[in-house]
Design a protein around this motif. Sequence first.
Motif, PDB file in Angstrom:
ATOM      1  N   CYS A   9       0.848  -1.197   0.000  1.00 37.73           N
ATOM      2  CA  CYS A   9       0.000   0.000   0.000  1.00 37.73           C
ATOM      3  C   CYS A   9       0.887   1.252   0.000  1.00 37.73           C
ATOM      4  O   CYS A   9       1.887   1.300   0.717  1.00 37.73           O
ATOM      5  CB  CYS A   9      -0.905  -0.013   1.229  1.00 37.73           C
ATOM      6  SG  CYS A   9      -1.836   1.520   1.441  1.00 37.73           S
ATOM      7  N   CYS A  12       0.225   4.950   4.377  1.00 38.06           N
ATOM      8  CA  CYS A  12       0.920   5.253   5.639  1.00 38.06           C
ATOM      9  C   CYS A  12       2.095   4.322   5.932  1.00 38.06           C
ATOM     10  O   CYS A  12       2.348   3.355   5.209  1.00 38.06           O
ATOM     11  CB  CYS A  12      -0.072   5.261   6.798  1.00 38.06           C
ATOM     12  SG  CYS A  12      -0.431   3.643   7.462  1.00 38.06           S
ATOM     13  N   VAL A  14       2.517   2.033   7.987  1.00 36.64           N
ATOM     14  CA  VAL A  14       2.286   0.634   8.393  1.00 36.64           C
ATOM     15  C   VAL A  14       2.867  -0.294   7.325  1.00 36.64           C
ATOM     16  O   VAL A  14       3.465  -1.313   7.638  1.00 36.64           O
ATOM     17  CB  VAL A  14       0.784   0.344   8.610  1.00 36.64           C
ATOM     18  CG1 VAL A  14       0.580  -1.119   9.014  1.00 36.64           C
ATOM     19  CG2 VAL A  14       0.202   1.253   9.684  1.00 36.64           C
ATOM     20  N   GLY A  15       2.692   0.086   6.053  1.00 39.12           N
ATOM     21  CA  GLY A  15       3.284  -0.697   4.960  1.00 39.12           C
ATOM     22  C   GLY A  15       2.583  -2.019   4.728  1.00 39.12           C
ATOM     23  O   GLY A  15       3.204  -3.094   4.701  1.00 39.12           O
ATOM     24  N   LEU A  43      -6.715  -4.546   5.736  1.00 41.41           N
ATOM     25  CA  LEU A  43      -6.479  -3.257   5.071  1.00 41.41           C
ATOM     26  C   LEU A  43      -7.394  -2.240   5.720  1.00 41.41           C
ATOM     27  O   LEU A  43      -8.439  -2.602   6.249  1.00 41.41           O
ATOM     28  CB  LEU A  43      -6.805  -3.326   3.572  1.00 41.41           C
ATOM     29  CG  LEU A  43      -5.855  -4.078   2.647  1.00 41.41           C
ATOM     30  CD1 LEU A  43      -6.398  -4.060   1.224  1.00 41.41           C
ATOM     31  CD2 LEU A  43      -4.449  -3.494   2.668  1.00 41.41           C
ATOM     32  N   GLY A  47      -6.563   1.721   2.011  1.00 45.31           N
ATOM     33  CA  GLY A  47      -5.961   0.606   1.282  1.00 45.31           C
ATOM     34  C   GLY A  47      -7.009  -0.145   0.479  1.00 45.31           C
ATOM     35  O   GLY A  47      -6.790  -0.509  -0.686  1.00 45.31           O
ATOM     36  N   PRO A 173      -4.282   2.744  10.769  1.00 46.56           N
ATOM     37  CA  PRO A 173      -5.475   1.962  11.129  1.00 46.56           C
ATOM     38  C   PRO A 173      -5.221   0.462  11.283  1.00 46.56           C
ATOM     39  O   PRO A 173      -5.843  -0.175  12.136  1.00 46.56           O
ATOM     40  CB  PRO A 173      -6.441   2.225   9.971  1.00 46.56           C
ATOM     41  CG  PRO A 173      -5.936   3.442   9.300  1.00 46.56           C
ATOM     42  CD  PRO A 173      -4.464   3.489   9.513  1.00 46.56           C
TER      43      PRO A 173
HETATM   44  S1  SF4 Z   1      -3.878  -0.154   4.179  1.00 39.30           S
HETATM   45 FE1  SF4 Z   1      -4.182   1.562   5.583  1.00 39.30          FE
HETATM   46  S2  SF4 Z   1      -2.960   1.014   7.364  1.00 39.30           S
HETATM   47 FE2  SF4 Z   1      -2.231  -0.231   5.686  1.00 39.30          FE
HETATM   48  S3  SF4 Z   1      -0.524   0.936   4.774  1.00 39.30           S
HETATM   49 FE3  SF4 Z   1      -2.378   1.442   3.634  1.00 39.30          FE
HETATM   50  S4  SF4 Z   1      -3.121   3.299   4.644  1.00 39.30           S
HETATM   51 FE4  SF4 Z   1      -1.701   2.332   6.066  1.00 39.30          FE
END
Ligand code: SF4
Length: 896
Positions: A9, A12, A14-15, A43, A47, A173
């Motif tokens: 993704c 953010c 979190v990756g 997700l 995402g 999240p």
């Molecule tokens: S799915 Fe949400 S929590 Fe995960 S990396 Fe993407 S934005 Fe961040």
Amino acid sequence: MMKEVKTTCPYCGVGCGVIASLSEEGQVVIQADKDHPSNFGRLCSKGAALGDTIGMEGRLLYPEIDGNTQNWNTALNTVAYRFQEIINQHGPDSVAFYVSGQLLTEDYYVANKLMKGFIGSANIDTNSRLCMSSAVAAQKRAFGSDTVPCSYEDLERAKLIVLTGSNAAWCHPVLFQRIKKAKVDNPDMMVVVIDPRETATCDIADIHLAIKPGTDHVLFNGLLVHLKNHNEKNEIFVNNHTEGLEATLIAAESFAASIAAVSKLCDLKEQTIEKFYRLFARTERVVTAYSQGINQWSSGTDRVNSIINCHLYSGRIGRPGMGPFSLTGQPNAMGGREVGGLANQLAAHMSIENESERNLVKDFWQSPAIPDKEGLKAVDLFDAIDKGKIKAIWIMATNPAVSLPDSHKVQRALENCEFVVVSDCMRHTDTTKYANVLLPAQTWGERDGTVTNSERRITRQRAFLPSPGEAHADWWIISEVAKRMGYSEHFAFTEAADIFKEHAALSGYKNNPESENTIRDFDISGLKDLSYKEYDDLEPVQWPVTNKSRQGTARLFGDGFFYTPSSKARFIAVKHSFPADSLSNEYPLSLNTGRIRDQWHSMTRTGKSARLSGHIYEPFIQIHPEDAKLFSVMDNDLAEVSSVVSGQNKVVCRVNVTKSQKHGSVFVPIHWNDQFSSNALVDSLIQSNVDPFSGQPEFKYTPVNVKPYSARWYGFLLSRRKLDVINASYWSCSRAQGLWRYEIAGIQEPEDWTECARNLLCQHADKVEWTEYQDAAASRYRAARIENGRLESCIFIGPEFILPERDWLLNLFKDDLLDKKDRTSLLTGKPVSGQKDAGQVVCSCFNVGINTLVKQIQAQQLKTPEQVGDVLLAGTNCGSCIPEIRSIIKNSAVLI
Ligand code: SF4
């Protein structure tokens, strides 16, 4: 169906792992990657909606010079020639790159190599400066290296999680979901949230400390004193592996010697503080996770160190389930740090000031020049542009005209800069309008490389779509310019993998691989000999990755070795500090800025998605009810917000009166800009006050004033086409399914509503079918434009904000033919009987609105989000809306 491609993704830190594929209809299908160790099949709303944000709308597809399309060769020659010309005339420090945590590591590496190794200046900085540079500076002070010691699995193994300055429920999240699940699996786990606001993250808090803005360092210094007073020192760890304790304790005791003192400064009850301190003291496995709420202060570095001090004192670091944990905001903020994307770093975590490290990098790159002093950090860099000291800037994958403090000054600087190059995937941003040369870059889904998330995990971002138009990878664009500047031999990369391998080799170069402990923390030399196939197939792995630890490293410092000259961690004495600017009679409220759940940065991508735009579709200000009364603003009114730097450019946004906001402070989100609203650039209110160590600006505290916006009329407009001009003193636009929605308002009533409405809705049309209703006495006007029997656009104007139900109107656009009843109801402004308005979207995944939720909660006496999920599906996919559903249940219960 095309084959499934595993990627990451792009939002953010979190990756999360994502699996992308194409449906038979050509739609991009996004699934969560169940095997990815960051998200294990989860997700969040952003995402999950990635497929909605892919599309050619608004893309920059061809190079442009001064607004005219050009071929690549001319564009690249122009960039290389102009940069070289300015360097020849004014020296290497007269040019700069401003890059981004959105870039892939390979792009970042090449940009840094060109600027620091070949142009010979350190004037390359990144928008990560705005996000986590205080965490970097604090970690370097304490550990001697920019090392995040923890892993996400520590969040599951902890017994106490302290979330401070982090609205993880909205900003990280999936980590929030992991913590929530861990709490269910382990009912003894406690969560403490430290935040002036009662955010969605408080949904899982056992204790919420609604701290006075800017006093978190007092709370953590008080904790250090409490640990000392209660003999909670880890003697073995502190004695053997740390230094500097005495001065640190003296500093802490100078302003946080007692709970009573902390209570007074932090505006918290003594019992609540004591409860938190006792909990921390008696719990061995504690993770303190922090984010922008700690970093974005003019004393952010000290704030981070006050957290680290407590972990060092109790020895809670380097072991499972414990440690200070910096959650990075951007997808590749950490990758950028690895390659030296900050102006005060060299590549591979080496230091510009360190002569032997400088020589090492110079030797490895075979470069003609390496700067021996730090470059300009973001705020100073744009200041230097404003003063004419920097004459050429190349901005890559970021939107500084929106995101930097005092953004109108930044815009002026770009306007006056001699030569501005912007590489971006989007044609129209607040920054691209200042570009002399625009270079079309690939975006997510098209590009190929790696990113590193908050837990040091390197993951591949893989391409699954063809590159559109003439867009290229950023690393290719930079390399081509480098070649034209005479450095062909050093930038002869043909694949992203070539760059990654060079980066991995540099990380291990003279990094003392034979000794027990390496010299530098960042070492991925175990990946330097990957074949192209192995790079393609690379599984997510946490650095360090050496030949001794090919599977990566979950956590660091377990052996008590730190990267300081003495190999010991350093306590840092933290003095009491205040925000740089004080409240005054003129600016009596403190402004806090941050993110919302469903948007990302300046909305260039998430703003394309109707489902992400349905949750919150206007810029807003949150204010406590008592302050609302004091400042004469009411819920749903418009308000204008001003600060000492805003001048005439006041921010206008919708008022949200809520007790979740602390009395005396207000919150405005960062996302809205000139592409989405008339006056919503919140960073134009922020002073350029920065932390002396990290250069990170103080986005969390700006004295502001709030006044009602004196609108004479309010309106609401829907159109299948995006409007070129919006003739209203306030407007805000957002995507809906197949159309654009606009909230508008005006301080002056037009003389002729028909003419005004036609000017708005009939742009580019000669003949139109037009239907309208006007009640001049009541100041009400409604009109609709119909094309071939289909509703094309409509406008509703009234003297107050209460206008027709939006959801009903949005649904009318789904029909190909507007029937007679609908035409009539359009003009009466009321739906035909039986139609219900779902209200503002709460659950983006299943498009469930607030009215639907309230109705079902009340009708079926639903008591938990799980029960709501059973009935309406809301909250059962990504779960990002569960805190909001819980609060709706709570409020609905009052109404039953
Ligand atoms: S799915 Fe949400 S929590 Fe995960 S990396 Fe993407 S934005 Fe961040």
